[in-house]
Scaffold this active site. Structure first.
Site, short mmCIF file in Angstrom:
data_model
loop_
_atom_site.label_atom_id
_atom_site.label_comp_id
_atom_site.label_asym_id
_atom_site.label_seq_id
_atom_site.Cartn_x
_atom_site.Cartn_y
_atom_site.Cartn_z
CE LYS A 188 1.03 4.60 8.59
NZ LYS A 188 1.00 3.95 7.30
CG ASP A 205 5.62 3.52 1.04
OD1 ASP A 205 5.93 4.13 2.08
OD2 ASP A 205 4.44 3.35 0.67
CE1 TYR A 254 -3.68 2.51 0.67
CE2 TYR A 254 -2.44 3.21 2.60
CZ TYR A 254 -3.48 3.40 1.72
OH TYR A 254 -4.32 4.48 1.86
C1 LIG Z 1 0.31 4.45 5.97
C2 LIG Z 1 1.02 4.20 4.72
C3 LIG Z 1 0.88 5.06 3.61
C4 LIG Z 1 -0.13 6.18 3.58
O1 LIG Z 1 0.12 7.16 4.52
P1 LIG Z 1 -1.10 8.13 4.95
O2 LIG Z 1 -0.41 9.12 5.84
O3 LIG Z 1 -2.09 7.26 5.65
O4 LIG Z 1 -1.63 8.73 3.71
C5 LIG Z 1 1.70 4.85 2.52
N1 LIG Z 1 2.58 3.82 2.49
C6 LIG Z 1 2.72 2.97 3.52
C7 LIG Z 1 3.72 1.89 3.43
C8 LIG Z 1 1.92 3.12 4.65
O5 LIG Z 1 2.04 2.24 5.64
#
Ligand SMILES: *Cc1c(COP(=O)(O)O)cnc(C)c1O
Length: 429
Positions: free
Chosen positions: A265, A237, A142
């Site tokens: 995060k 990511d 994701y």
């Molecule tokens: C949480 C997450 C996102 C999205 O971040 P948001 O701040 O919720 O938009 C993208 N990539 C990874 C790997 C994530 O865990």
């Protein structure tokens, strides 16, 4: 009906599904979501006053535990100076320098407000930099909810994906190729076929959005090598893994140097900060230096940056990640032993301060394996733990998180609850 049921009923009158992000709704486990009122250290309290050990940590950011006094003070001080200016601030330089110092692959970094924005912008940048269209992502990873990433795998191995959400035109995802995670052969095949039009590969090196599935080193290294050979941009990511699986993120564990890295995060310490950064020649393609447009009214918000900056400082204390990892390992090995005694098919593993719980007989290697987990056992386990005051992610497809405040005492309390929960699962089998 308890307070949570009443609030959920009321929330649904004014908020779609009663929640502002879908996984909070307990859709897959059933029941009313808990409405949280406050938190401290490793614990949260709901509106009924019930206390929970928190294993989601706001889905990753709360690595220091809730309400670390230094973080709270930094936020208060920043608030006193003004909420937002829409102008450049000195603190933005400090956090950029801090990120560069911790993550050697970062030469320049742009702040945004969410991981979704970071992903969307990183992909636009990769396309603008290479002048190519196609992007490769992996099933189960994701990268936020931007249109071109809401894709499910096509019917054949190397076909382009179909939108996985209503509202996304097929023409937007026609350039997105979805491949199997940890499958080197498929990745090589994709480059052989489309190599000269692949703008980027985007990956979670330790996947945390299909439960937790670490990338095999040979998979991550093949990806690096192929991107270099074909001139594609490698986007790692680290929104979840950054400052979480290790201080230097997943890239430090695998020894890879991404062209672009995404953060979120932990980087905001609980406030909306995210970022993307990497090679200077690529980053300088962004406005105002280059032709790739990207902007944000609240990007680099002074209060949020103060929170993130203080968090980044505190996680660099001597031995922080050794302690964090030890607690996560204590949790996963403890749970495995209890499940085994109870005769429940279960395994668990952790990487740094992130963990996966699987109702499977072996660790999953990708999305198809994760799909095989025993959902009924998980739901029983989840609700039994919740009743006992342990808040786990309410879905089989999410990773879990510990904070530095998850002391031996907190883990022991959790394992005590797990004894009862696994017994319930065993009784139902
Ligand atoms: C949480 C997450 C996102 C999205 O971040 P948001 O701040 O919720 O938009 C993208 N990539 C990874 C790997 C994530 O865990």
């Amino acid at each position: 009906m308890d307070t949570n049921d009443i609030l959920f009923e009321r929330a649904r009158q004014s908020i779609p599904g009663g929640v502002n992000s879908p996984v909070r709704a307990f859709g897959s486990v059933g029941g009313s979501p808990r409405f949280m009122k406050k938190a401290q250290g490793a614990y949260m309290w709901d509106e009924d006053g019930k206390r929970y050990v928190d294993y989601i940590g706001s889905w990753g950011p709360m690595i220091l535990g809730h309400n670390h006094p230094e973080v709270i003070r930094a936020v208060h001080d920043a608030v006193d100076q003004g909420l937002t200016f829409g102008c450049a601030t000195q603190r933005e330089i400090l956090i950029a320098e801090e990120i560069r110092r911790i993550i050697p692959s970062i030469e320049e970094v742009r702040l945004v407000s969410s991981g979704t924005e970071a992903g969307m912008s990183a992909i636009r940048l990769a396309r603008g930099y290479t002048g190519r269209n196609k992007i490769i992502k992996f099933e189960g990873c994701y990268h936020g909810h931007s249109d071109s990433l809401l894709v499910k795998a096509g019917s054949g191995m190397l076909t382009f994906g179909n939108p996985s959400s209503a509202g996304v035109p097929a023409s937007v995802t026609e350039h997105t190729l979805v491949l199997e995670y940890n499958n080197v052969e498929q990745l090589e095949g994709a480059f052989k076929q489309y190599g000269d039009d692949i703008a980027c590969v985007i990956v979670e090196a330790v996947a945390g959005n299909m439960n937790m599935v670490p990338g095999k080193p040979e998979f991550i290294h093949a990806m690096c090598e192929l991107c270099t050979r074909y001139g594609a941009v490698l986007i790692v990511d680290e929104v979840m893994t950054g400052f979480r699986v290790a201080l230097g993120g997943a890239q430090s564990l695998y020894g890879v140097v991404p062209d672009i890295t995404m953060f979120g995060k932990v980087i905001g310490g609980g406030m909306p900060v995210a970022a993307f950064g990497g090679r200077r020649d690529i980053m300088e393609k962004i406005a105002p230096c280059g032709p790739v447009y990207q902007a944000g009214t609240l990007s680099g918000n002074p209060v949020a940056v103060a929170c993130g900056l203080t968090t980044l400082k505190l996680i660099q204390e001597e031995g922080f990640y050794d302690r964090l990892s030890a607690q996560a390992t204590k949790l996963t090995t403890g749970l495995e032993a209890i499940a085994k005694d109870a005769g429940v098919t279960f395994c668990a593993r952790s990487v740094g301060g992130m963990f996966g719980l699987y109702f499977l007989d072996q660790y999953p290697q990708g999305f198809a394996d994760v799909m095989k987990a025993d959902a009924k056992s998980f739901n029983t386990f989840f609700h039994a733990m919740l009743d006992e005051g342990v808040y786990l992610a309410p879905s089989l497809f999410e990773a879990g998180f510990v904070s530095i405040m998850h002391t031996d005492e907190v883990i022991d309390e959790t394992l005590e609850a797990a004894r009862k929960a696994f017994a319930k699962v065993a009784a139902q089998q």
